[in-house]
Scaffold this motif. Sequence first.
Motif, PDB file in Angstrom:
ATOM      1  N   MET A  36       1.093  -1.174   0.183  1.00  0.00           N
ATOM      2  CA  MET A  36       0.205  -0.547   0.358  1.00  0.00           C
ATOM      3  C   MET A  36       0.716   1.380  -0.130  1.00  0.00           C
ATOM      4  O   MET A  36       0.518   2.417  -0.797  1.00  0.00           O
ATOM      5  N   HIS A  37       1.977   1.487   0.577  1.00  0.00           N
ATOM      6  CA  HIS A  37       2.893   2.365   1.245  1.00  0.00           C
ATOM      7  C   HIS A  37       3.810   2.580   0.108  1.00  0.00           C
ATOM      8  O   HIS A  37       4.427   3.744  -0.394  1.00  0.00           O
ATOM      9  N   GLY A  38       4.171   1.088  -0.531  1.00  0.00           N
ATOM     10  CA  GLY A  38       5.871   1.212  -0.615  1.00  0.00           C
ATOM     11  C   GLY A  38       5.455   1.160  -3.086  1.00  0.00           C
ATOM     12  O   GLY A  38       6.362   1.853  -2.883  1.00  0.00           O
ATOM     13  N   PHE A  39       4.383   0.392  -2.709  1.00  0.00           N
ATOM     14  CA  PHE A  39       4.203   0.593  -4.272  1.00  0.00           C
ATOM     15  C   PHE A  39       2.980   1.016  -4.588  1.00  0.00           C
ATOM     16  O   PHE A  39       2.669   1.358  -6.027  1.00  0.00           O
ATOM     17  N   HIS A  40       2.102   1.501  -3.963  1.00  0.00           N
ATOM     18  CA  HIS A  40       1.289   2.635  -3.462  1.00  0.00           C
ATOM     19  C   HIS A  40      -0.305   1.657  -4.726  1.00  0.00           C
ATOM     20  O   HIS A  40      -0.900   2.011  -4.684  1.00  0.00           O
ATOM     21  N   LEU A  41       0.247   0.338  -4.163  1.00  0.00           N
ATOM     22  CA  LEU A  41      -1.121  -0.881  -4.818  1.00  0.00           C
ATOM     23  C   LEU A  41      -2.977  -0.194  -4.064  1.00  0.00           C
ATOM     24  O   LEU A  41      -2.332   0.291  -2.734  1.00  0.00           O
ATOM     25  N   PRO A  42      -3.487  -0.511  -4.551  1.00  0.00           N
ATOM     26  CA  PRO A  42      -4.394  -0.196  -3.598  1.00  0.00           C
ATOM     27  C   PRO A  42      -5.315  -1.489  -2.630  1.00  0.00           C
ATOM     28  O   PRO A  42      -4.596  -2.376  -3.356  1.00  0.00           O
ATOM     29  N   TYR A  43      -5.783  -1.399  -1.799  1.00  0.00           N
ATOM     30  CA  TYR A  43      -6.570  -1.597  -0.745  1.00  0.00           C
ATOM     31  C   TYR A  43      -7.216  -3.450  -1.018  1.00  0.00           C
ATOM     32  O   TYR A  43      -5.977  -4.004  -0.774  1.00  0.00           O
ATOM     33  N   CYS A  45      -6.349  -4.887  -3.648  1.00  0.00           N
ATOM     34  CA  CYS A  45      -4.758  -5.743  -4.337  1.00  0.00           C
ATOM     35  C   CYS A  45      -3.152  -5.811  -3.162  1.00  0.00           C
ATOM     36  O   CYS A  45      -2.457  -7.089  -3.351  1.00  0.00           O
ATOM     37  N   ALA A  46      -3.841  -4.839  -2.228  1.00  0.00           N
ATOM     38  CA  ALA A  46      -2.369  -4.977  -1.589  1.00  0.00           C
ATOM     39  C   ALA A  46      -3.069  -5.971   0.282  1.00  0.00           C
ATOM     40  O   ALA A  46      -1.959  -7.092   0.269  1.00  0.00           O
ATOM     41  N   THR A  47      -4.066  -6.181   0.131  1.00  0.00           N
ATOM     42  CA  THR A  47      -4.425  -7.184   1.128  1.00  0.00           C
ATOM     43  C   THR A  47      -4.403  -8.374   0.609  1.00  0.00           C
ATOM     44  O   THR A  47      -4.503  -9.482   1.339  1.00  0.00           O
ATOM     45  N   PHE A  48      -4.687  -8.413  -0.868  1.00  0.00           N
ATOM     46  CA  PHE A  48      -4.831  -9.526  -1.292  1.00  0.00           C
ATOM     47  C   PHE A  48      -3.206 -10.363  -1.639  1.00  0.00           C
ATOM     48  O   PHE A  48      -3.092 -11.393  -0.598  1.00  0.00           O
ATOM     49  N   ILE A  49      -2.501  -9.747  -1.690  1.00  0.00           N
ATOM     50  CA  ILE A  49      -1.489 -10.274  -1.700  1.00  0.00           C
ATOM     51  C   ILE A  49      -0.230 -10.730  -0.526  1.00  0.00           C
ATOM     52  O   ILE A  49      -0.001 -11.324  -0.406  1.00  0.00           O
ATOM     53  N   GLY A  50      -0.493  -9.281   0.229  1.00  0.00           N
ATOM     54  CA  GLY A  50      -0.881 -10.096   1.522  1.00  0.00           C
ATOM     55  C   GLY A  50      -0.954 -10.894   2.505  1.00  0.00           C
ATOM     56  O   GLY A  50      -0.496 -11.583   3.153  1.00  0.00           O
ATOM     57  N   ASN A  51      -2.559 -11.319   2.168  1.00  0.00           N
ATOM     58  CA  ASN A  51      -3.025 -12.638   2.634  1.00  0.00           C
ATOM     59  C   ASN A  51      -2.441 -13.533   1.823  1.00  0.00           C
ATOM     60  O   ASN A  51      -2.045 -14.905   2.055  1.00  0.00           O
ATOM     61  N   VAL A 119      -7.480  -2.475   7.163  1.00  0.00           N
ATOM     62  CA  VAL A 119      -7.130  -4.007   7.500  1.00  0.00           C
ATOM     63  C   VAL A 119      -6.722  -3.954   8.448  1.00  0.00           C
ATOM     64  O   VAL A 119      -6.561  -5.309   8.542  1.00  0.00           O
ATOM     65  N   LEU A 120      -6.211  -3.633  10.155  1.00  0.00           N
ATOM     66  CA  LEU A 120      -5.786  -3.416  10.972  1.00  0.00           C
ATOM     67  C   LEU A 120      -7.644  -4.759  11.759  1.00  0.00           C
ATOM     68  O   LEU A 120      -7.917  -5.746  12.374  1.00  0.00           O
ATOM     69  N   PHE A 121      -8.751  -3.884  10.933  1.00  0.00           N
ATOM     70  CA  PHE A 121      -9.975  -4.955  12.009  1.00  0.00           C
ATOM     71  C   PHE A 121     -10.575  -6.290  10.937  1.00  0.00           C
ATOM     72  O   PHE A 121     -11.040  -7.040  10.840  1.00  0.00           O
ATOM     73  N   GLY A 122      -9.773  -5.561   9.959  1.00  0.00           N
ATOM     74  CA  GLY A 122      -9.416  -7.359   8.294  1.00  0.00           C
ATOM     75  C   GLY A 122      -8.991  -8.181   8.952  1.00  0.00           C
ATOM     76  O   GLY A 122      -9.093  -9.791   8.779  1.00  0.00           O
ATOM     77  N   THR A 123      -7.674  -7.801   9.804  1.00  0.00           N
ATOM     78  CA  THR A 123      -7.266  -8.915  10.286  1.00  0.00           C
ATOM     79  C   THR A 123      -6.997  -9.883  11.678  1.00  0.00           C
ATOM     80  O   THR A 123      -7.232 -10.975  11.623  1.00  0.00           O
ATOM     81  N   LEU A 124      -8.250  -8.910  12.575  1.00  0.00           N
ATOM     82  CA  LEU A 124      -8.832  -9.603  13.256  1.00  0.00           C
ATOM     83  C   LEU A 124      -9.784 -10.211  13.134  1.00  0.00           C
ATOM     84  O   LEU A 124     -10.286 -11.549  13.244  1.00  0.00           O
ATOM     85  N   PHE A 125     -10.547 -10.216  12.347  1.00  0.00           N
ATOM     86  CA  PHE A 125     -12.169 -10.634  11.552  1.00  0.00           C
ATOM     87  C   PHE A 125     -11.454 -12.506  10.527  1.00  0.00           C
ATOM     88  O   PHE A 125     -12.251 -13.262  10.920  1.00  0.00           O
TER      89      PHE A 125
END
Length: 142
Positions: A36-43, A45-51, A119-125
């Motif tokens: 999100m912050h280094g490559f400026h990918l949208p929410y 895309c970034a959450t999918f790659i990280g997950n 992102v933080l709420f999503g991680t908890l859920f």
Amino acid sequence: MLVLRGCLNRTNPLFRFLFVGIVNTMIGLSVMFFMMHGFHLPYWCATFIGNTVGAIVSFFLNRSFTFRSDISITKGAFRFFIVMLSCYCVAYSLSQIVAHFAIESSSYLVANVRDDVAVLFGTLFYTVLNYLGQKMIVFTAK
């Protein structure tokens, strides 16, 4: 480290899952925020790659350490990724709604951190849903 491993080996799967979850969450969140912050990918895309990165780590650790499953990697991986994808869609969709509500009802949070809060709420859920799915669907006892 041996003492920690010995204690974790004697505990129930929930505690081992949470330990593995800490490891894969640190990896997944690092990748998400970097995307999100280094490559400026949208929410999404970034959450999918990280997950996805965290899920790969999680599968192997949960299979061998948390649930001590002898399910085949092929069969287990298919179930694992179906559960992971379902949990991802539900958790991160719900987290955007919760984050939006939290931002709107709080004078302390500003709108430009909404995705970070989501992102933080999503991680908890995701963690709660994923544990239930892994235990009941993927690594079921014979």
